[in-house]
Design a protein around this motif. Structure first.
Motif, PDB file in Angstrom:
ATOM      1  N   LEU A 146       0.823  -1.215   0.000  1.00 35.44           N
ATOM      2  CA  LEU A 146       0.000   0.000   0.000  1.00 35.44           C
ATOM      3  C   LEU A 146       0.855   1.262   0.000  1.00 35.44           C
ATOM      4  CD1 LEU A 146      -2.827  -1.116   2.433  1.00 35.44           C
ATOM      5  CD2 LEU A 146      -3.002  -0.768  -0.042  1.00 35.44           C
ATOM      6  N   ALA A 147       1.930   1.254   0.766  1.00 33.84           N
ATOM      7  CA  ALA A 147       2.832   2.419   0.789  1.00 33.84           C
ATOM      8  C   ALA A 147       3.473   2.626  -0.581  1.00 33.84           C
ATOM      9  CB  ALA A 147       3.900   2.246   1.869  1.00 33.84           C
ATOM     10  N   THR A 148       3.790   1.533  -1.268  1.00 32.49           N
ATOM     11  CA  THR A 148       4.368   1.641  -2.613  1.00 32.49           C
ATOM     12  C   THR A 148       3.332   2.186  -3.592  1.00 32.49           C
ATOM     13  OG1 THR A 148       5.852  -0.210  -2.124  1.00 32.49           O
ATOM     14  CG2 THR A 148       5.587   0.388  -4.441  1.00 32.49           C
ATOM     15  N   CYS A 149       2.098   1.696  -3.505  1.00 33.56           N
ATOM     16  CA  CYS A 149       1.030   2.225  -4.364  1.00 33.56           C
ATOM     17  C   CYS A 149       0.858   3.729  -4.139  1.00 33.56           C
ATOM     18  CB  CYS A 149      -0.284   1.494  -4.103  1.00 33.56           C
ATOM     19  SG  CYS A 149      -0.334  -0.193  -4.723  1.00 33.56           S
ATOM     20  N   TRP A 150       0.881   4.137  -2.888  1.00 34.15           N
ATOM     21  CA  TRP A 150       0.741   5.564  -2.564  1.00 34.15           C
ATOM     22  C   TRP A 150       1.885   6.360  -3.176  1.00 34.15           C
ATOM     23  CZ3 TRP A 150      -2.503   9.131  -1.665  1.00 34.15           C
ATOM     24  CH2 TRP A 150      -2.127  10.340  -1.084  1.00 34.15           C
ATOM     25  N   SER A 151       3.097   5.839  -3.103  1.00 34.41           N
ATOM     26  CA  SER A 151       4.257   6.542  -3.657  1.00 34.41           C
ATOM     27  C   SER A 151       4.180   6.619  -5.179  1.00 34.41           C
ATOM     28  CB  SER A 151       5.552   5.862  -3.217  1.00 34.41           C
ATOM     29  OG  SER A 151       5.681   5.958  -1.819  1.00 34.41           O
ATOM     30  N   ILE A 152       3.711   5.548  -5.818  1.00 37.93           N
ATOM     31  CA  ILE A 152       3.514   5.565  -7.272  1.00 37.93           C
ATOM     32  C   ILE A 152       2.473   6.619  -7.635  1.00 37.93           C
ATOM     33  CG2 ILE A 152       2.573   4.246  -9.224  1.00 37.93           C
ATOM     34  CD1 ILE A 152       3.881   1.733  -7.921  1.00 37.93           C
ATOM     35  N   TRP A 153       1.379   6.642  -6.886  1.00 37.14           N
ATOM     36  CA  TRP A 153       0.300   7.601  -7.143  1.00 37.14           C
ATOM     37  C   TRP A 153       0.793   9.041  -6.992  1.00 37.14           C
ATOM     38  CZ3 TRP A 153      -4.132   7.246  -9.499  1.00 37.14           C
ATOM     39  CH2 TRP A 153      -5.099   8.235  -9.328  1.00 37.14           C
ATOM     40  N   LYS A 154       1.564   9.291  -5.942  1.00 39.30           N
ATOM     41  CA  LYS A 154       2.094  10.645  -5.731  1.00 39.30           C
ATOM     42  C   LYS A 154       3.038  11.043  -6.860  1.00 39.30           C
ATOM     43  CE  LYS A 154       3.396  12.083  -1.747  1.00 39.30           C
ATOM     44  NZ  LYS A 154       4.086  12.186  -0.460  1.00 39.30           N
ATOM     45  N   ALA A 155       3.884  10.111  -7.302  1.00 39.45           N
ATOM     46  CA  ALA A 155       4.815  10.404  -8.396  1.00 39.45           C
ATOM     47  C   ALA A 155       4.041  10.691  -9.681  1.00 39.45           C
ATOM     48  CB  ALA A 155       5.780   9.236  -8.592  1.00 39.45           C
ATOM     49  N   ARG A 156       3.004   9.941  -9.915  1.00 38.02           N
ATOM     50  CA  ARG A 156       2.151  10.150 -11.084  1.00 38.02           C
ATOM     51  C   ARG A 156       1.510  11.534 -11.040  1.00 38.02           C
ATOM     52  NH1 ARG A 156      -3.571  11.002 -11.328  1.00 38.02           N
ATOM     53  NH2 ARG A 156      -4.416  10.036 -13.182  1.00 38.02           N
ATOM     54  N   ASN A 157       0.987  11.928  -9.885  1.00 42.57           N
ATOM     55  CA  ASN A 157       0.361  13.241  -9.752  1.00 42.57           C
ATOM     56  C   ASN A 157       1.375  14.372  -9.914  1.00 42.57           C
ATOM     57  OD1 ASN A 157      -2.164  12.178  -9.472  1.00 42.57           O
ATOM     58  ND2 ASN A 157      -2.229  12.372  -7.247  1.00 42.57           N
ATOM     59  N   GLU A 158       2.582  14.171  -9.418  1.00 39.29           N
ATOM     60  CA  GLU A 158       3.637  15.179  -9.611  1.00 39.29           C
ATOM     61  C   GLU A 158       3.913  15.373 -11.105  1.00 39.29           C
ATOM     62  OE1 GLU A 158       5.567  17.283  -7.609  1.00 39.29           O
ATOM     63  OE2 GLU A 158       4.078  16.814  -6.086  1.00 39.29           O
ATOM     64  N   GLY A 159       3.864  14.291 -11.855  1.00 34.44           N
ATOM     65  CA  GLY A 159       4.058  14.384 -13.303  1.00 34.44           C
ATOM     66  C   GLY A 159       2.921  15.115 -13.995  1.00 34.44           C
ATOM     67  N   PHE A 199       0.476  17.212 -12.565  1.00 37.09           N
ATOM     68  CA  PHE A 199       0.138  18.557 -12.104  1.00 37.09           C
ATOM     69  C   PHE A 199       1.327  19.497 -11.976  1.00 37.09           C
ATOM     70  CE2 PHE A 199      -3.245  15.743 -10.405  1.00 37.09           C
ATOM     71  CZ  PHE A 199      -4.289  16.244 -11.176  1.00 37.09           C
ATOM     72  N   ASN A 200       2.536  18.949 -11.861  1.00 40.70           N
ATOM     73  CA  ASN A 200       3.708  19.805 -11.694  1.00 40.70           C
ATOM     74  C   ASN A 200       4.780  19.572 -12.752  1.00 40.70           C
ATOM     75  OD1 ASN A 200       2.573  20.956  -9.365  1.00 40.70           O
ATOM     76  ND2 ASN A 200       3.343  19.278  -8.104  1.00 40.70           N
ATOM     77  N   GLY A 201       4.523  18.651 -13.684  1.00 41.85           N
ATOM     78  CA  GLY A 201       5.471  18.397 -14.760  1.00 41.85           C
ATOM     79  C   GLY A 201       6.767  17.734 -14.325  1.00 41.85           C
ATOM     80  N   LYS A 202       6.787  17.138 -13.146  1.00 41.60           N
ATOM     81  CA  LYS A 202       8.015  16.513 -12.643  1.00 41.60           C
ATOM     82  C   LYS A 202       8.135  15.087 -13.147  1.00 41.60           C
ATOM     83  CE  LYS A 202       8.393  19.268  -8.469  1.00 41.60           C
ATOM     84  NZ  LYS A 202       8.428  19.259  -7.009  1.00 41.60           N
ATOM     85  N   ARG A 203       9.326  14.721 -13.541  1.00 40.33           N
ATOM     86  CA  ARG A 203       9.611  13.353 -13.996  1.00 40.33           C
ATOM     87  C   ARG A 203      10.094  12.545 -12.800  1.00 40.33           C
ATOM     88  NH1 ARG A 203      10.383  11.154 -19.590  1.00 40.33           N
ATOM     89  NH2 ARG A 203      10.830   9.005 -19.075  1.00 40.33           N
ATOM     90  N   ALA A 204       9.458  11.428 -12.558  1.00 39.93           N
ATOM     91  CA  ALA A 204       9.779  10.590 -11.398  1.00 39.93           C
ATOM     92  C   ALA A 204      10.964   9.680 -11.701  1.00 39.93           C
ATOM     93  CB  ALA A 204       8.571   9.747 -11.019  1.00 39.93           C
ATOM     94  N   SER A 205      11.711   9.358 -10.658  1.00 38.45           N
ATOM     95  CA  SER A 205      12.769   8.357 -10.785  1.00 38.45           C
ATOM     96  C   SER A 205      12.367   7.138  -9.965  1.00 38.45           C
ATOM     97  CB  SER A 205      14.103   8.911 -10.274  1.00 38.45           C
ATOM     98  OG  SER A 205      14.124   8.966  -8.860  1.00 38.45           O
ATOM     99  N   ILE A 206      12.800   5.983 -10.411  1.00 35.68           N
ATOM    100  CA  ILE A 206      12.472   4.742  -9.710  1.00 35.68           C
ATOM    101  C   ILE A 206      13.039   4.777  -8.294  1.00 35.68           C
ATOM    102  CG2 ILE A 206      12.891   2.251  -9.681  1.00 35.68           C
ATOM    103  CD1 ILE A 206      12.726   2.441 -12.817  1.00 35.68           C
ATOM    104  N   ASP A 207      14.293   5.193  -8.151  1.00 36.28           N
ATOM    105  CA  ASP A 207      14.893   5.259  -6.818  1.00 36.28           C
ATOM    106  C   ASP A 207      14.188   6.278  -5.933  1.00 36.28           C
ATOM    107  OD1 ASP A 207      16.739   3.240  -7.321  1.00 36.28           O
ATOM    108  OD2 ASP A 207      18.282   4.638  -8.002  1.00 36.28           O
ATOM    109  N   GLY A 208      13.714   7.374  -6.533  1.00 30.18           N
ATOM    110  CA  GLY A 208      12.978   8.366  -5.764  1.00 30.18           C
ATOM    111  C   GLY A 208      11.658   7.820  -5.245  1.00 30.18           C
ATOM    112  N   ILE A 209      10.937   7.091  -6.101  1.00 31.84           N
ATOM    113  CA  ILE A 209       9.665   6.493  -5.686  1.00 31.84           C
ATOM    114  C   ILE A 209       9.906   5.448  -4.602  1.00 31.84           C
ATOM    115  CG2 ILE A 209       7.663   5.137  -6.416  1.00 31.84           C
ATOM    116  CD1 ILE A 209       8.041   6.405  -9.223  1.00 31.84           C
ATOM    117  N   PHE A 210      10.945   4.621  -4.787  1.00 28.40           N
ATOM    118  CA  PHE A 210      11.258   3.586  -3.801  1.00 28.40           C
ATOM    119  C   PHE A 210      11.640   4.216  -2.457  1.00 28.40           C
ATOM    120  CE2 PHE A 210      14.099   0.329  -1.922  1.00 28.40           C
ATOM    121  CZ  PHE A 210      13.178  -0.699  -1.814  1.00 28.40           C
ATOM    122  N   GLY A 211      12.440   5.257  -2.491  1.00 29.75           N
ATOM    123  CA  GLY A 211      12.821   5.961  -1.262  1.00 29.75           C
ATOM    124  C   GLY A 211      11.622   6.585  -0.578  1.00 29.75           C
TER     125      GLY A 211
END
Length: 141
Positions: free
Chosen positions: A82-95, A97-109
């Motif tokens: 669930l925490a990983t799903c939440w982190s994926i969702w947040k990274a997706r929203n950053e992309g 609504f804010n145009g940010k590109r997510a990194s795998i290590d960033g999402i995992f961290g």
């Protein structure tokens, strides 16, 4: 993103903001996207469990039930998923609504920080059935 597009809140193609290659829906974002696949491999290694393979959101949220492990570890695996799903969702929203590109290590961290930073009330909510509520949301119930 498909839901936002249907509501007329976004224009253009509903492309996954993580892989920027495929159309986005919940199953793609959390199980079919190559970014998610790498994340689930990292989670499996970190948790010292069998590889997490899921084809649908439901498969993913029920993964912990299919594993041979003691109950306390099963609950932690559920919480980590669930925490990983939440982190994926947040990274997706950053992309989106804010145009940010997510990194795998960033999402995992982010997931590790979320998991380690849960307060007692949040852990209790997850352990008593939070996953069922999330699954109902994705199924449109």
């Amino acid at each position: 993103m498909t839901g936002l597009k249907k509501r007329g809140m976004l224009s253009g193609a509903a492309t996954c903001k993580l892989c920027r290659d495929q159309g986005e829906d919940a199953d793609h974002l959390f199980t079919g996207c190559y970014v998610a696949a790498i994340l689930w491999h990292k989670v499996s290694t970190w948790c010292k469990i069998q590889p997490i393979f899921a084809f649908t959101m439901k498969d993913l949220l029920e993964f912990h039930k299919t594993q041979l492990m003691e109950e306390p570890k099963r609950k932690y695996v559920k919480t980590i998923i669930l925490a990983t799903c939440w982190s994926i969702w947040k990274a997706r929203n950053e992309g989106i609504f804010n145009g940010k590109r997510a990194s795998i290590d960033g999402i995992f961290g982010e997931m590790q920080a979320n998991f380690c930073g849960l307060n007692a009330e949040q852990r209790k909510w997850i352990l008593i059935g939070g996953a069922g509520q999330i699954l109902s949301f994705y199924n449109g119930e």
